[in-house]
Design a protein around this motif. Structure first.
Motif, PDB file in Angstrom:
ATOM      1  N   VAL A  64      60.504  59.374  -3.067  1.00 51.58           N
ATOM      2  CA  VAL A  64      59.916  60.043  -1.595  1.00 51.58           C
ATOM      3  C   VAL A  64      59.635  61.367  -1.461  1.00 51.58           C
ATOM      4  O   VAL A  64      58.551  61.451  -0.313  1.00 51.58           O
ATOM      5  CB  VAL A  64      61.544  60.063  -0.672  1.00 51.58           C
ATOM      6  N   THR A 105      49.691  63.594   7.919  1.00 47.02           N
ATOM      7  CA  THR A 105      50.323  64.936   7.444  1.00 47.02           C
ATOM      8  C   THR A 105      52.489  64.568   8.145  1.00 47.02           C
ATOM      9  O   THR A 105      52.639  64.309   7.935  1.00 47.02           O
ATOM     10  CB  THR A 105      50.368  66.151   7.955  1.00 47.02           C
ATOM     11  N   ALA A 110      53.296  62.081   6.330  1.00 50.16           N
ATOM     12  CA  ALA A 110      54.393  62.403   5.653  1.00 50.16           C
ATOM     13  C   ALA A 110      55.488  62.503   5.749  1.00 50.16           C
ATOM     14  O   ALA A 110      56.416  62.210   4.722  1.00 50.16           O
ATOM     15  CB  ALA A 110      53.150  63.200   4.097  1.00 50.16           C
ATOM     16  N   VAL A 111      55.676  63.855   6.696  1.00 53.98           N
ATOM     17  CA  VAL A 111      56.964  64.529   6.774  1.00 53.98           C
ATOM     18  C   VAL A 111      57.758  63.533   7.386  1.00 53.98           C
ATOM     19  O   VAL A 111      59.057  63.223   7.277  1.00 53.98           O
ATOM     20  CB  VAL A 111      56.741  65.086   8.144  1.00 53.98           C
ATOM     21  N   THR A 112      57.053  61.686   8.315  1.00 51.59           N
ATOM     22  CA  THR A 112      58.078  61.107   8.605  1.00 51.59           C
ATOM     23  C   THR A 112      59.092  59.972   7.406  1.00 51.59           C
ATOM     24  O   THR A 112      60.093  60.093   7.221  1.00 51.59           O
ATOM     25  CB  THR A 112      57.549  60.129   9.379  1.00 51.59           C
ATOM     26  N   VAL A 113      58.271  59.922   6.232  1.00 56.65           N
ATOM     27  CA  VAL A 113      58.756  58.472   5.161  1.00 56.65           C
ATOM     28  C   VAL A 113      59.600  59.935   4.327  1.00 56.65           C
ATOM     29  O   VAL A 113      60.866  59.720   4.196  1.00 56.65           O
ATOM     30  CB  VAL A 113      57.834  59.003   4.279  1.00 56.65           C
ATOM     31  N   ALA A 114      59.713  61.474   4.690  1.00 60.24           N
ATOM     32  CA  ALA A 114      61.012  62.044   3.706  1.00 60.24           C
ATOM     33  C   ALA A 114      62.028  62.489   4.724  1.00 60.24           C
ATOM     34  O   ALA A 114      63.421  62.056   4.618  1.00 60.24           O
ATOM     35  CB  ALA A 114      59.882  63.617   3.929  1.00 60.24           C
ATOM     36  N   SER A 152      55.637  61.181  -0.003  1.00 65.50           N
ATOM     37  CA  SER A 152      55.516  62.268   0.992  1.00 65.50           C
ATOM     38  C   SER A 152      54.318  63.703   0.636  1.00 65.50           C
ATOM     39  O   SER A 152      52.581  62.956   1.479  1.00 65.50           O
ATOM     40  CB  SER A 152      56.902  63.274   1.602  1.00 65.50           C
ATOM     41  N   ALA A 210      54.180  70.396   3.686  1.00 64.66           N
ATOM     42  CA  ALA A 210      53.276  69.105   3.681  1.00 64.66           C
ATOM     43  C   ALA A 210      51.928  69.935   3.944  1.00 64.66           C
ATOM     44  O   ALA A 210      51.161  69.937   3.237  1.00 64.66           O
ATOM     45  CB  ALA A 210      53.136  68.137   4.979  1.00 64.66           C
ATOM     46  N   VAL A 231      52.767  52.577   5.327  1.00 62.56           N
ATOM     47  CA  VAL A 231      53.774  53.236   5.566  1.00 62.56           C
ATOM     48  C   VAL A 231      54.997  52.864   6.953  1.00 62.56           C
ATOM     49  O   VAL A 231      56.969  52.415   6.012  1.00 62.56           O
ATOM     50  CB  VAL A 231      53.912  55.176   6.239  1.00 62.56           C
ATOM     51  N   ASN A 254      60.925  67.731   4.137  1.00 59.13           N
ATOM     52  CA  ASN A 254      59.666  68.420   2.820  1.00 59.13           C
ATOM     53  C   ASN A 254      59.473  69.010   4.625  1.00 59.13           C
ATOM     54  O   ASN A 254      58.211  69.303   4.783  1.00 59.13           O
ATOM     55  CB  ASN A 254      58.882  67.181   3.283  1.00 59.13           C
ATOM     56  N   GLY A 312      54.917  67.547  -4.432  1.00 58.47           N
ATOM     57  CA  GLY A 312      55.743  67.501  -3.246  1.00 58.47           C
ATOM     58  C   GLY A 312      57.219  67.184  -4.800  1.00 58.47           C
ATOM     59  O   GLY A 312      58.451  66.752  -4.058  1.00 58.47           O
TER      60      GLY A 312
END
Lengths: 315, 372
Positions: free
Chosen positions: B266, B90, B93-97, B270, B107, B229, B104, B150
């Protein structure tokens, strides 16, 4: 099922609607003022939860429900000041502060409750006697309407009174105009020499106090007990309500009553043993908020600078 | 601040005054960013010690119990790695967004969507497929459902300009109540009193990495996801575009980057990563869905992403730290009675302090000469 719809059922359904709308309406009106000052406080849930616990602990310790209520308001206000310090003074990301406050509140209230009472997870948690309902003399005897509107908790009347007060403040006072200005265009307000940071502090503190009050309603009026995470998403509902009501007090009230009606409806039907998909009904407010956000996008009253820190020096 | 009392000069007429001045640093270097993290963690440790004392426990004993609980044996170390697995994903996931400046906050819901996708696939195809096919298929299912959960906020933002913050928050609740409905209805395990799905078929369970521990294959998948990632963000054209949108969306538009497309992509990506987290946590650990499936892993992911400075390596370290804190605090509760809820309180405190220290290191104190 048709014999269910008698007057008594409808009266209890609508009275439940007003009662269940109270905590979310209190918190939403606070969040409205906060957001009108340009600050998006996602920590409402945590502030409600803190108010719920502090109100309960103080009422339990002193035996005074009103002292508990005052303590809940105070603690909500203090959390609001912390939020304001982070958002208006340090100008850090408001989203992250709000989420951090939620985690902090969820953890520390559970922590404190477990230390104060050893009955977490047991079948008989500690309870206190709650606020009784206050019948408005004369008006409470009106059929249907009396039960729905005039036999409620004192805090419910307060919540309903804050609606016109917030409307009057926002649209008919100089301070309200300035506050809306801060949310829309802080630079313009700053150039008129208004102490905008102080106004933001006051607005966010007010939002925290209202959230604390909403939390106190949960423990001191609605249930008489505290369980971890008792706010159960109502703080998020309050944020949703501000959007759903398009940042206007009266529409927020209608939204709160509507969400309260959904809640009351599923509770009433479950109570008489009618099988409704109550989970889907409970999820509906969140879904409708997304729909409202999309449909209202052209006539949105959302403060233009919501969530964006204002720096005097930079353009 | 040049408003000091001027002194009258001597023959030359000018006496340099020395004063301290707080000024903004021209740029904040990597070591300062690291210092901010250390300061935040130090402050959080002090608050933890205070909370432990309030709980009536001995700080030294509690710390020792926590340390032993997190690292004391192969089993406890494996448990730490196990606990860091879902929050690592997670966090990624947050990093990408966040790298694309897309907030985001969903998550949590995307994790649930992924878990539901994985469970659905395993219940639908569990009898027909061998493990080697079923496990990748459950993960694909989770990537799809998480990506959908997402992608919708991304699409709404790209199409209508709605705030992805609000939409993702709302969708967390929508998926939660959808799960609650399904658990009480078609997904309910008829043999159980509790609201839960039937157990996932054996073939869908993730194999254990170390015998005698609960650590499963998902940990490796999560590490691989971190590497992917990194490659995506810093070694591909798409990653460059994602970061360009994050730094300045307007400038990115002028460069010919399709910001709307990146937004949807994105957010879907994410969501898919958060969904994968659900497809690892459930088949690896619980093997069935309940309403308590998610314990706030989406929100913890946000803190981990911030603490890891939105860099996969940092996210891995932060996830490991938080995993250790989960196993450590439960050991501490058993040994000293300090409620395990201290963990969430500290997570919130770490984030608040990190936001403060991040501001602090942006300034410096310098002795300057003031000419009068």
């Amino acid at each position: 099922m048709s014999e269910l719809w008698d007057v008594a059922f409808i009266a209890s359904l609508l009275a439940g609607m007003v009662r269940l709308a109270t905590p979310i309406l209190l918190a939403a009106l606070g969040e409205l003022i906060t957001e009108r000052a340009g600050i998006l406080n996602l920590g409402v849930e945590g502030m409600m939860l803190t108010g719920a616990l502090v109100g309960f602990l103080v009422a339990y310790g002193t035996g005074s429900l009103w002292l508990g209520t005052a303590a809940a308001v105070l603690c909500g206000g203090l959390l609001g000041l912390l939020m304001a310090f982070m958002a208006a003074t340090l100008k850090v990301d408001q989203i992250l502060v709000g989420l951090a406050l939620n985690l902090l509140a969820l953890g520390s209230t559970t922590f404190a409750y477990r230390l104060a009472f050893k009955d977490v997870g047991t079948q008989n948690p500690t309870t206190i006697s709650t606020f009784g309902t206050v019948k408005v003399p004369g008006l409470a005897d009106i059929p249907l309407l009396g039960e729905v509107l005039f036999s409620q908790h004192a805090l419910t009347y307060l919540a309903l009174l804050v609606v016109p007060a917030a409307y009057f403040f926002l649209y008919h006072t100089k301070y309200g105009l300035e506050l809306r200005g801060i949310g829309d265009n802080p630079r313009a307000v700053d150039m008129r020499g208004v102490a905008y940071t102080r106004r933001q502090y006051a607005a966010v503190a007010f939002g925290g106090m209202m959230a604390g009050l909403g939390g106190a309603f949960l423990t001191l009026a609605a249930s008489g007990l505290f369980v971890p995470d008792i706010s159960a998403g109502r703080g998020w509902i309050a944020i949703a309500l501000v959007i759903f009501g398009n940042w206007q007090p009266v529409w927020i009230m209608f939204g709160a009553l509507f969400f309260g009606l959904i809640d009351s409806f599923q509770l009433s039907l479950q109570a008489v043993g009618v099988d409704v998909p109550h989970e889907l009904l409970l999820g509906l407010p969140y879904l409708l908020t997304i729909v409202a956000l999309v449909l209202n996008r052209r006539r949105t009253q959302m403060p233009l600078s919501l969530g964006i820190p204002y720096y005097r020096e930079s353009r | 601040m040049t408003d000091g009392q001027p002194r009258t000069g001597d023959a030359t007429g000018v006496i340099p005054l020395r004063r301290w001045k707080i000024e903004k640093r021209p740029d904040v270097g990597a070591w300062l960013q690291f210092l901010a993290i250390l300061l935040a963690l130090a402050a959080a440790f002090i608050v933890s010690a205070a909370l432990i004392t309030i709980a009536g426990a001995d700080v030294g004993k509690a710390a020792l119990a926590a340390f032993k609980g997190a690292f004391g044996s192969l089993k406890s170390f494996a448990e730490t790695l196990l606990q860091s697995t879902p929050i690592l994903l997670t966090g990624l996931a947050v990093t990408v967004a966040f790298r694309a400046r897309l907030f985001n906050i969903g998550a949590e819901g995307q994790f649930l969507a992924g878990a539901m996708g994985a469970v659905w696939v395993s219940l639908a195809f569990g009898d027909a497929l061998p493990s080697g096919l079923l496990i990748p298929l459950t993960m694909l299912g989770a990537l799809a459902t998480g990506g959908l959960w997402g992608g919708i906020p991304g699409l709404l933002r790209a199409r209508y300009g709605t705030s992805e913050i609000i939409v993702t928050v709302m969708m967390n609740f929508v998926i939660y109540f959808l799960l609650a409905f399904l658990l009480g209805d078609v997904w309910r395990d008829p043999s159980s009193f509790f609201l839960q799905t039937p157990r996932m078929p054996e073939a869908a369970h993730l194999p254990k990495l170390i015998a005698g521990t609960r650590l499963h294959l998902g940990f490796i998948v999560a590490l691989a996801a971190a590497a992917l990632v990194y490659v995506l963000l810093w070694r591909t054209a798409l990653g460059y575009e994602i970061r360009a949108v994050g730094i300045n969306a307007t400038a990115a538009t002028y460069k010919g980057i399709d910001v709307a497309k990146i937004t949807v992509l994105v957010m879907a990506l994410s969501g898919a990563i958060a969904g994968l987290s659900g497809a690892i946590e459930i088949p690896g650990l619980h093997q069935r869905l309940t309403l308590d499936t998610s314990t706030g892993v989406g929100f913890t992911g946000i803190i981990i992403a911030m603490l890891g400075r939105l860099h996969p390596l940092g996210v891995v370290l932060a996830a490991f730290f938080f995993g250790a804190s989960v196993t450590g605090t439960s050991a501490m509760q058993i040994a000293t009675g300090v409620p395990v809820a201290i963990n969430q309180a500290i997570q919130g405190i770490i984030l608040i302090f990190l936001l403060i220290t991040d501001v602090l290191v942006r300034y410096r104190l310098r002795r300057i000469e003031v000419h009068v």
